[in-house]
Design a protein around this motif. Structure first.
Motif, PDB file in Angstrom:
ATOM      1  N   CYS A   1       0.122  21.731  75.886  1.00  0.00           N
ATOM      2  CA  CYS A   1      -0.951  20.508  76.256  1.00  0.00           C
ATOM      3  C   CYS A   1      -2.008  20.910  77.419  1.00  0.00           C
ATOM      4  N   LEU A   2      -3.284  20.497  76.987  1.00  0.00           N
ATOM      5  CA  LEU A   2      -4.206  20.653  78.064  1.00  0.00           C
ATOM      6  C   LEU A   2      -4.495  19.782  79.087  1.00  0.00           C
TER       7      LEU A   2
ATOM      8  N   CYS B   1      -5.518  16.726  79.155  1.00  0.00           N
ATOM      9  CA  CYS B   1      -6.867  16.342  78.959  1.00  0.00           C
ATOM     10  C   CYS B   1      -7.249  15.073  79.755  1.00  0.00           C
TER      11      CYS B   1
ATOM     12  N   CYS C   1      -5.304  11.496  72.811  1.00  0.00           N
ATOM     13  CA  CYS C   1      -4.136  11.219  72.155  1.00  0.00           C
ATOM     14  C   CYS C   1      -3.976   9.702  72.602  1.00  0.00           C
TER      15      CYS C   1
ATOM     16  N   PRO D   1      -0.416  12.753  78.300  1.00  0.00           N
ATOM     17  CA  PRO D   1      -0.463  14.043  79.070  1.00  0.00           C
ATOM     18  C   PRO D   1       0.287  13.771  80.317  1.00  0.00           C
TER      19      PRO D   1
ATOM     20  N   CYS E   1      -5.162  14.838  68.883  1.00  0.00           N
ATOM     21  CA  CYS E   1      -5.202  15.908  69.785  1.00  0.00           C
ATOM     22  C   CYS E   1      -6.146  16.810  69.796  1.00  0.00           C
ATOM     23  N   VAL E   2      -6.901  17.307  70.732  1.00  0.00           N
ATOM     24  CA  VAL E   2      -7.996  18.135  70.712  1.00  0.00           C
ATOM     25  C   VAL E   2      -7.916  19.410  70.253  1.00  0.00           C
TER      26      VAL E   2
ATOM     27  N   VAL F   1      -0.395  19.368  69.754  1.00  0.00           N
ATOM     28  CA  VAL F   1       0.823  19.362  70.366  1.00  0.00           C
ATOM     29  C   VAL F   1       1.919  18.346  69.756  1.00  0.00           C
TER      30      VAL F   1
ATOM     31  N   ILE G   1       3.667  15.929  70.074  1.00  0.00           N
ATOM     32  CA  ILE G   1       3.945  14.682  70.947  1.00  0.00           C
ATOM     33  C   ILE G   1       5.270  13.936  70.527  1.00  0.00           C
TER      34      ILE G   1
HETATM   35  S1  SF4 Z   1      -5.056  15.495  73.165  1.00  0.00           S
HETATM   36 FE1  SF4 Z   1      -3.573  17.139  73.100  1.00  0.00          FE
HETATM   37  S2  SF4 Z   1      -3.682  18.652  74.524  1.00  0.00           S
HETATM   38 FE2  SF4 Z   1      -4.970  16.787  75.124  1.00  0.00          FE
HETATM   39  S3  SF4 Z   1      -3.703  15.625  76.406  1.00  0.00           S
HETATM   40 FE3  SF4 Z   1      -3.134  14.943  74.227  1.00  0.00          FE
HETATM   41  S4  SF4 Z   1      -1.373  16.205  73.431  1.00  0.00           S
HETATM   42 FE4  SF4 Z   1      -2.538  17.299  75.358  1.00  0.00          FE
END
Ligand code: SF4
Length: 221
Positions: free
Chosen positions: A39-40, A42, A47, A58, A100-101, A110, A112
């Motif tokens: 996970c980044l 973000c 998400c 996140p 998710c990006v 991810v 999740i």
């Molecule tokens: S979009 Fe994906 S990478 Fe970004 S916070 Fe959500 S789970 Fe993490």
């Protein structure tokens, strides 16, 4: 039954019961941190926008990654007390995980749902005190019709606010859709019933069964 769910039959006397194995393999202590590290974290995470219950995804993933799994469960359950069922039944592949990006760059999103399940299962397995406290008694008494996911989630939040709650349920068991409407391979080991027991651990909620509005029960009652 799906390819992922194998069938076991148990025959006892004249009766035959069919049991299902879990649809999804759970993450374990070895696989959970690498998955969470994916996970980044973000900013304005898409998400969260895609989650119908607005769980701070996140943050709970970051808590798992840093070893605070109980804290992660608390983050999830503070938005959605039935986060354990949602981790099993929610179509994450078209909601949070689709948003998710990582999808943008052609990478695997991810996991999740599996991370959420890992955290909520961890907290329930601890079998410790209920993770939320009740506010001082408000003096109010609230009636809720239906012990399904919405009714019980509302009852839990009302109990947190210090209200006394009476839930009237037409059936003989609680859980509604979670108990009667989800595929058995998503809700193995009587999870719906265990989650209701967990939810009632806050106290102040009483459920009356076989009480149907318009039949055994009226609004005036
Ligand atoms: S979009 Fe994906 S990478 Fe970004 S916070 Fe959500 S789970 Fe993490």
């Amino acid at each position: 039954m799906t390819n992922n769910a194998s069938e076991k039959s148990a025959i006892s006397g004249q009766a035959a019961s069919v049991f299902f194995e879990d649809l999804h393999e759970s993450l374990d202590a070895l696989s959970v941190v690498p998955e969470a590290s994916h996970c980044l974290y973000c900013y304005e995470a898409p998400c969260i926008q895609a989650c119908p219950t607005s769980i701070d995804i996140p943050t709970f993933i970051h808590q798992i990654r840093t070893g605070n799994v109980t804290g992660a469960a608390h983050t999830i359950l503070s938005e959605n007390i039935m986060g354990g069922t949602c981790a099993r039944a929610c179509p994450t592949e078209v909601l949070c995980e689709q948003a998710c990006v990582h999808n943008v760059t052609g990478h695997k999103p991810v996991e999740i749902g599996l991370l959420q399940r890992y955290a909520t299962d961890h907290l329930m397995a601890e079998n410790g005190p209920h993770p939320f406290n009740r506010a001082p008694d408000s003096g109010r008494h609230i009636a809720v019709v239906g012990a399904g996911p919405a009714g019980l989630s509302f009852a839990h939040r009302a109990a947190m606010l210090g209200h006394k709650v009476s839930v009237y349920e037409a059936k003989s068991k609680p859980g509604g859709l979670n108990e009667y409407g989800l595929a058995a391979y998503k809700m193995v080991a009587d999870f719906a019933a265990r989650e209701v027991d967990f939810l009632l651990g806050i106290g102040g909620i009483e459920i009356f069964y076989n009480e149907e509005l318009g039949k055994s029960l009226t609004v005036e009652d």
